[in-house]
Design a protein around this motif. Structure first.
Motif, PDB file in Angstrom:
ATOM      1  N   UNK A  41     -44.114  -8.374 -28.087  1.00  7.08           N
ATOM      2  CA  UNK A  41     -43.317  -9.157 -27.167  1.00  7.08           C
ATOM      3  C   UNK A  41     -42.224  -8.287 -25.901  1.00  7.08           C
ATOM      4  N   UNK A  42     -41.759  -7.292 -26.714  1.00  6.40           N
ATOM      5  CA  UNK A  42     -41.145  -6.214 -25.876  1.00  6.40           C
ATOM      6  C   UNK A  42     -42.102  -5.804 -24.583  1.00  6.40           C
ATOM      7  N   UNK A  43     -43.192  -5.443 -25.022  1.00  5.82           N
ATOM      8  CA  UNK A  43     -44.037  -4.893 -24.107  1.00  5.82           C
ATOM      9  C   UNK A  43     -44.202  -5.930 -22.909  1.00  5.82           C
ATOM     10  N   UNK A  44     -44.524  -6.990 -23.536  1.00  6.32           N
ATOM     11  CA  UNK A  44     -44.707  -8.091 -22.473  1.00  6.32           C
ATOM     12  C   UNK A  44     -43.687  -8.356 -21.431  1.00  6.32           C
ATOM     13  N   UNK A  45     -42.617  -8.463 -21.974  1.00  2.81           N
ATOM     14  CA  UNK A  45     -41.226  -8.671 -21.368  1.00  2.81           C
ATOM     15  C   UNK A  45     -41.180  -7.389 -20.092  1.00  2.81           C
ATOM     16  N   UNK A  46     -41.352  -6.068 -20.695  1.00  2.00           N
ATOM     17  CA  UNK A  46     -41.288  -5.118 -19.576  1.00  2.00           C
ATOM     18  C   UNK A  46     -42.082  -4.924 -18.624  1.00  2.00           C
ATOM     19  N   UNK A  47     -43.412  -5.225 -18.814  1.00  9.68           N
ATOM     20  CA  UNK A  47     -44.554  -5.141 -17.919  1.00  9.68           C
ATOM     21  C   UNK A  47     -44.766  -6.296 -17.257  1.00  9.68           C
ATOM     22  N   UNK A  48     -44.409  -7.489 -17.497  1.00 11.34           N
ATOM     23  CA  UNK A  48     -44.719  -8.904 -17.164  1.00 11.34           C
ATOM     24  C   UNK A  48     -46.061  -9.297 -17.099  1.00 11.34           C
ATOM     25  N   UNK A  49     -46.915  -8.860 -18.404  1.00 10.18           N
ATOM     26  CA  UNK A  49     -48.168  -9.203 -18.729  1.00 10.18           C
ATOM     27  C   UNK A  49     -48.268 -10.116 -19.995  1.00 10.18           C
ATOM     28  N   UNK A  50     -49.336 -10.669 -20.195  1.00  5.36           N
ATOM     29  CA  UNK A  50     -49.467 -11.409 -21.459  1.00  5.36           C
ATOM     30  C   UNK A  50     -50.502 -10.510 -22.230  1.00  5.36           C
ATOM     31  N   UNK A 106     -43.440  -0.274  -4.662  1.00  4.48           N
ATOM     32  CA  UNK A 106     -42.278   0.575  -5.224  1.00  4.48           C
ATOM     33  C   UNK A 106     -41.291   0.027  -5.836  1.00  4.48           C
ATOM     34  N   UNK A 107     -41.127  -1.287  -5.611  1.00  7.81           N
ATOM     35  CA  UNK A 107     -39.907  -2.111  -6.097  1.00  7.81           C
ATOM     36  C   UNK A 107     -40.421  -2.462  -7.667  1.00  7.81           C
ATOM     37  N   UNK A 108     -41.582  -2.926  -7.649  1.00  4.55           N
ATOM     38  CA  UNK A 108     -42.266  -3.625  -8.741  1.00  4.55           C
ATOM     39  C   UNK A 108     -42.356  -2.221  -9.905  1.00  4.55           C
ATOM     40  N   UNK A 109     -42.828  -1.167  -9.465  1.00  3.87           N
ATOM     41  CA  UNK A 109     -42.963  -0.053 -10.540  1.00  3.87           C
ATOM     42  C   UNK A 109     -41.722   0.337 -10.733  1.00  3.87           C
ATOM     43  N   UNK A 110     -40.688   0.696  -9.794  1.00  4.63           N
ATOM     44  CA  UNK A 110     -39.470   1.261 -10.237  1.00  4.63           C
ATOM     45  C   UNK A 110     -38.788   0.286 -11.497  1.00  4.63           C
ATOM     46  N   UNK A 111     -38.825  -1.088 -11.256  1.00  5.58           N
ATOM     47  CA  UNK A 111     -38.420  -1.818 -12.393  1.00  5.58           C
ATOM     48  C   UNK A 111     -39.010  -1.812 -13.480  1.00  5.58           C
ATOM     49  N   UNK A 112     -40.359  -1.811 -13.911  1.00  9.75           N
ATOM     50  CA  UNK A 112     -40.987  -1.234 -15.009  1.00  9.75           C
ATOM     51  C   UNK A 112     -40.517   0.165 -15.641  1.00  9.75           C
ATOM     52  N   UNK A 113     -40.384   0.979 -14.597  1.00  7.07           N
ATOM     53  CA  UNK A 113     -40.316   2.445 -15.238  1.00  7.07           C
ATOM     54  C   UNK A 113     -38.745   2.303 -15.785  1.00  7.07           C
ATOM     55  N   UNK A 114     -37.881   1.738 -15.176  1.00  7.57           N
ATOM     56  CA  UNK A 114     -36.495   1.864 -15.612  1.00  7.57           C
ATOM     57  C   UNK A 114     -36.189   1.226 -16.847  1.00  7.57           C
ATOM     58  N   UNK A 115     -37.037   0.105 -17.069  1.00  5.36           N
ATOM     59  CA  UNK A 115     -36.921  -0.559 -18.342  1.00  5.36           C
ATOM     60  C   UNK A 115     -37.683   0.295 -19.485  1.00  5.36           C
TER      61      UNK A 115
END
Length: 307
Positions: A41-50, A106-115
């Motif tokens: 569930x944590x991975x799903x929330x970070x990556x925005x995937x199912x 960039x914005x999408x990947x920055x968000x994931x990397x920071x999390x």
């Protein structure tokens, strides 16, 4: 990137190759991570995937149908059916989005990397931060990481030069003179320097030999420090060492090095040199340090270097 931009659900199975890359960096070796429902569930929330357990879940959800002529994925997206089929299950292909540009990527990947960086990988009884502390001791002294690409990766230099319209031979070859020039500019020549091999199974011995020759007893140019042997094959340690360095001399033909550069920019780290050119007697980064969009421009880098 495309799925996020277009609002399509992106499904991954728990045995996806993507987690072979992500887990060692941010959570730990896959066989050592407690992969319970909370973890996924944590991975799903970070990556925005199912994330589903296995391919069988696609059948039960009606998302996958196998026909004699091949596999067809049927996804209901925003009440419209998005169908994609292919004959070879090992084949990869890209969908494009008219609205997806370097800024959005960039914005999408920055968000994931920071999390993701909130979860430093655990290595047995210690995490990567503790391991780095054991390597560096209690010193607060600055250090530099120099990324040495494998000989195989350097064969891709002509393609990169053609895509970017620039010559990246100096950053790819990583001659001691190139490194010395940049470290002198940064007043970092007297500080520790780590040579980080992009592929520990395919080391460029010529680069290491050149640095050894530059460090003879008579002319010791660099304060070279070895990565401890028991950490050399650990991808988490190696990446974190580079990401947290006071200066990072990246190698543009190496995809991992480009990801390290993106991570550093996402975290606000300074002194990242990977896409460089010469101005007079100085080697400088031609990236805009505020936007660094060239790291996310598929037209300038080409698909192999986008990751």
């Amino acid at each position: 990137d495309v799925a996020s931009d277009m609002g399509y659900p992106l499904y991954l199975t728990r045995d996806s190759w993507a987690f072979d890359a992500i887990l060692p960096l941010f959570f730990g070796p896959p066989d050592a991570v407690h992969q319970d429902d909370r973890f996924w569930n944590t991975i799903q929330a970070i990556l925005g995937v199912r994330i589903v357990k296995d391919e069988g879940a696609f059948h039960s959800m009606g998302l996958l149908q196998v026909h004699a002529e091949g596999t067809v994925y049927n996804l209901n997206v925003n009440n419209s059916k998005f169908v994609s089929g292919y004959q070879n299950p090992q084949g990869f292909f890209y969908h494009s989005s008219k609205n997806l540009d370097a800024t959005k990527i960039r914005n999408h990947r920055n968000s994931m990397l920071r999390k993701l960086f909130r979860y430093p990988a655990h290595l047995g009884m210690e995490d990567v931060c503790s391991a780095l502390e054991s390597m560096r001791g209690t010193t607060t002294d600055k250090y530099t990481v120099v990324h040495v690409a494998s000989p195989e990766r350097k064969s891709h230099l002509p393609e990169l030069n053609e895509n970017t319209g620039r010559d990246h031979g100096a950053a790819s070859s990583m001659h001691p003179e190139y490194v010395e020039t940049i470290l002198t500019q940064l007043d970092m020549l007297e500080h520790d320097v780590y040579l980080l091999d992009g592929d520990v199974t395919d080391v460029d011995d010529d680069v290491h030999r050149r640095f050894a020759n530059a460090n003879t007893a008579a002319t010791r140019k660099f304060k070279l420090v070895d990565i401890p042997q028991h950490y050399k094959h650990n991808v988490g340690i190696r990446v974190y060492l580079a990401v947290l360095a006071d200066a990072y001399l990246g190698n543009p033909v190496d995809q991992t090095s480009l990801w390290i550069a993106r991570m550093r920019y996402a975290l606000g780290m300074k002194n990242t040199y990977i896409l460089t050119h010469k101005e007079g007697d100085r080697w400088v980064s031609y990236l805009d340090d505020e936007s660094y969009l060239d790291l996310y421009d598929i037209k300038k880098l080409g698909i192999p270097w986008m990751g």
